[in-house]
Write an enzyme that holds these catalytic residues in place. Structure first.
Site, PDB file in Angstrom:
ATOM      1  CD  GLU A 139      41.769  73.111  37.205  1.00 19.67           C
ATOM      2  OE1 GLU A 139      41.545  73.562  36.071  1.00 19.67           O
ATOM      3  OE2 GLU A 139      41.588  73.789  38.242  1.00 19.67           O
TER       4      GLU A 139
ATOM      5  CD  GLU B 228      48.195  77.700  38.936  1.00 21.71           C
ATOM      6  OE1 GLU B 228      47.562  78.743  39.091  1.00 21.71           O
ATOM      7  OE2 GLU B 228      47.771  76.758  38.253  1.00 21.71           O
TER       8      GLU B 228
ATOM      9  CE  LYS C 144      40.810  77.223  37.187  1.00 19.37           C
ATOM     10  NZ  LYS C 144      40.970  76.421  38.370  1.00 19.37           N
TER      11      LYS C 144
ATOM     12  N   GLY D 230      42.435  82.095  38.857  1.00 18.69           N
ATOM     13  CA  GLY D 230      41.278  81.381  38.332  1.00 18.69           C
ATOM     14  C   GLY D 230      39.997  82.115  38.674  1.00 18.69           C
TER      15      GLY D 230
ATOM     16  N   GLY E 289      41.366  76.762  43.536  1.00 19.72           N
ATOM     17  CA  GLY E 289      39.904  76.689  43.586  1.00 19.72           C
ATOM     18  C   GLY E 289      39.355  76.295  44.943  1.00 19.72           C
TER      19      GLY E 289
ATOM     20  CG  ASN F 165      42.931  79.047  33.884  1.00 14.97           C
ATOM     21  OD1 ASN F 165      42.251  78.891  32.870  1.00 14.97           O
ATOM     22  ND2 ASN F 165      43.399  78.033  34.590  1.00 14.97           N
TER      23      ASN F 165
ATOM     24  CB  SER G 296      42.807  80.517  46.758  1.00 14.00           C
ATOM     25  OG  SER G 296      42.108  79.299  46.539  1.00 14.00           O
TER      26      SER G 296
ATOM     27  CG  HIS H 179      45.940  74.388  35.249  1.00 13.31           C
ATOM     28  ND1 HIS H 179      45.161  73.662  36.114  1.00 13.31           N
ATOM     29  CD2 HIS H 179      45.864  75.683  35.654  1.00 13.31           C
ATOM     30  CE1 HIS H 179      44.623  74.492  37.010  1.00 13.31           C
ATOM     31  NE2 HIS H 179      45.045  75.723  36.751  1.00 13.31           N
TER      32      HIS H 179
END
Ligand code: PEP
Length: 255
Positions: A97, A167, A11, A234, A173, A9, A213, A95
């Site tokens: 986020e 996730e 992003k 990510g 992150g 991903n 992570s 996701h």
């Protein structure tokens, strides 16, 4: 046997030139007949450029989001058919986020996942608890509720075409990865939810990725857990070598 699936991903990172370079580097690393499915997810505006690089290779293309609507007067939105037209095989849906910062709720995630399926794409539907929810020992309840709202309304022939990504929000992150046991426990819970809503055969087919992570040095242990069928990556997917080390950490698959 469930074939591992590793997706990167990207992003809202990279320039067009950097996206093309990264895609080219991955194509160079990818042998034909790799034992895992692999996909990259560039920003919308670079999908076409990256598609030109990965077309005809074993690297699949994923989008990071889509509209739940098939078309219409929806300024700034991108439909499933448009993504399919660009060569996307997968699309990340829900996701954390987007759930956290853009107000995406389970019912919308459900609609988006169905829009992807209608267009012949595989949605990667994300679920995961926050740190506060984990500390309050609400992880199982939160996952069950997200599963109920984002996935369980699908018929059996549709859920089989979905990839689920567990996730934990606190691991995304942050550099704080779930322990293999923590991740395995939630993956096993998800498989139990699939079994009770559908049946054991379907639960044994649906792939469940872990994300949060994942790095080359923790990938082997995570990916060898019985119910972990791959990773949504990510930060470590922005570098070809680190991403490829994660791809090659995947075992042949789990029964
Ligand atoms: C992600 O973007 O879904 C993710 C898991 O990010 P990271 O690997 O950087 O934690």
């Amino acid at each position: 046997m469930r074939r591992p699936f590793i997706a990167g991903n990207w992003k809202m990172h990279l320039t067009k030139a950097e996206s093309i370079d990264l895609a080219k580097a991955l194509v160079d690393l990818a042998p034909s007949g790799a034992s895992a499915d692999v996909a990259v997810s560039p920003p919308f505006v670079y999908l076409d450029a990256v598609a030109a690089v990965v077309h005809g290779t074993s690297i699949g293309l994923a989008a990071q989001n889509l509209s739940e609507k098939p078309n219409g007067a929806l300024t700034g939105e991108i439909s499933a058919a448009m993504l399919r037209d660009l060569g996307c095989r997968y699309v990340i849906v829900g996701h954390s986020e987007r759930r956290q910062f853009l107000g995406e709720i389970d019912s919308l995630v459900f609609e988006k996942a169905n829009a992807a399926l209608d267009a012949g794409m595989t949605p990667i539907v994300c679920v995961g608890e926050t740190l506060e929810q984990r500390r309050a020992e609400r992880t199982a309840e939160v996952i069950a509720s997200q599963f109920g709202g984002s996935l369980a309304g699908m018929d059996a022939d549709r859920i089989e075409r979905v990839v689920i990504a567990y996730e934990p929000v606190w691991a995304i992150g942050t550099g704080v990865v779930a322990t293999p046991q923590q991740a395995q426990d939630v993956h096993a819970d998800l498989r139990k939810l699939l079994t009770s809503r559908y049946n054991a055969a379907i639960a044994g087919t649906v792939r469940i990725q872990y994300g949060g992570s994942v790095k080359p040095d923790n990938a082997v242990e995570l990916l060898n857990q019985t119910d972990i069928d791959g990773a949504l990556v990510g930060g470590a997917s922005l570098n070809a070598d680190s991403f490829w080390r994660i791809v090659t950490a995947a075992p042949k698959g789990h029964d």
